[in-house]
Scaffold this active site. Sequence first.
Site, PDB file in Angstrom:
ATOM      1  N   ASP A  26      -2.868   5.213   0.268  1.00  0.00           N
ATOM      2  CA  ASP A  26      -2.101   4.113   0.849  1.00  0.00           C
ATOM      3  C   ASP A  26      -1.663   3.170  -0.266  1.00  0.00           C
ATOM      4  OD1 ASP A  26      -0.955   2.461   2.698  1.00  0.00           O
ATOM      5  OD2 ASP A  26      -2.805   1.927   3.729  1.00  0.00           O
ATOM      6  N   GLU A 121       2.227   5.928   2.876  1.00  0.00           N
ATOM      7  CA  GLU A 121       0.861   6.429   3.062  1.00  0.00           C
ATOM      8  C   GLU A 121       0.895   7.885   3.508  1.00  0.00           C
ATOM      9  OE1 GLU A 121      -1.445   4.952   6.369  1.00  0.00           O
ATOM     10  OE2 GLU A 121       0.369   4.188   7.338  1.00  0.00           O
TER      11      GLU A 121
END
Length: 431
Positions: A26, A121
């Site tokens: 992420d 992500e």
Amino acid sequence: MSRTSLGSRRVDDGHGDRSAVILHADMDAFFVSVELLERPELVGTPVIVGGTGGRGVVSSASYEARALGVHAAMPMSRALQLAPRATVIAGHMHKYRDASARIMQIFRDYTPLVEPLSIDEAFLDIRGAMRLFGNPAQIATSIRERVLAETGLPCSIGAASTKFVAKLASGKAKPNGLLVIPHDDTVPFLHALPVGAIWGVGATTESKLHGRGIHTVFDLAHTPLPALERMVGKSMAAHLHALAWGRDARVVEPVRREKSISHEQTFDTDLGDHEQLLLELRAQADAVAARLRRAELAAGTVAVKVRWSSFETVTRQVRLTRASSTGLILYRAAAELFDELHAPGRPVRLIGLRADGLVPANEATSVTLWDEQHSDEWDAAEQAMDAAVAKFGRGVLRPASLLGRGERRDGRTGLTERPNAERPGQASDHR
């Protein structure tokens, strides 16, 4: 997941553990981080990416701004009350997409099993990669180092034996950290978290659980299933109970087809002119169609979303006679829907167009006779526009009805913001 805090930051390399075969990577404050590559003097200061107009919203905030209470989707006016010295930067979606493509390719250099969740992500299954690159901590460290070296952008990675726990671990490691949760540590890790950390527990459910004395995942896990069913229903109870004990059978799916593609526009001042609103829809239809063609998809359904000045929001949709990725076809369907919804002069706060029922372009049903509504000539014309844009840049070619309209500052063509508008794209970077 709700905005419930996961508690203090935690990093841990797992001490050589090899059971944490799912990574969740992420990017940290992605939109802001990309902008800071060109504004290094702002590093370490409150920075907000978002719209600066009267109705602008926050798309991303630096961690310095977040410490002051700023978060994604917050009205910009409120954000600037909380962080009056913050620097506000208009979004540039083309930059974020370019960076995202480079990052995803780095992930795929380690494993073909990459499942992008959004622009910033992804999940990675590294079972097969460990023979080449080492244990999960070594692979995650290598990925983070490469992403930083090749893009200049920081990211956090969580590693666990399931997707759900890996995602929680990356959130716990932020910013710019690594947290490995060995399989045997899954339950202790989960049970120390607030109940709002469980996927599916939104604000309403969280409040309901709190009212029954359930504040942590431990509390949730030890609530008898029949009692939980009475609170949230049978299906939701089973889902929450499984996650509270670390059970998540989902696998990393490397091919994820988009379920819908949409664009919407919030106006700085309510707009009631019917023809101007139709032009907004025309521009949005072109933008959605261009994205469909890039993804080699076609839409079977077109939907129009309208928010009146009263904040009442309505959505209408229609199924096309055949799936299409042609802007003109999408626009005609949307215009018919809008004509039924809008009384000329009625103030509109937001208008949007969404393509649903997506299918691979080569599976779209062909017509056997020439049909003005689905003419191949229109398809060819818009494909020619794609080629011209690819060769000469955005804004070089567009329908005559849209000539003279300003291009968005984020570089996306076909969208509807005027030259002085600065609201970034619909993608939201909240991490």
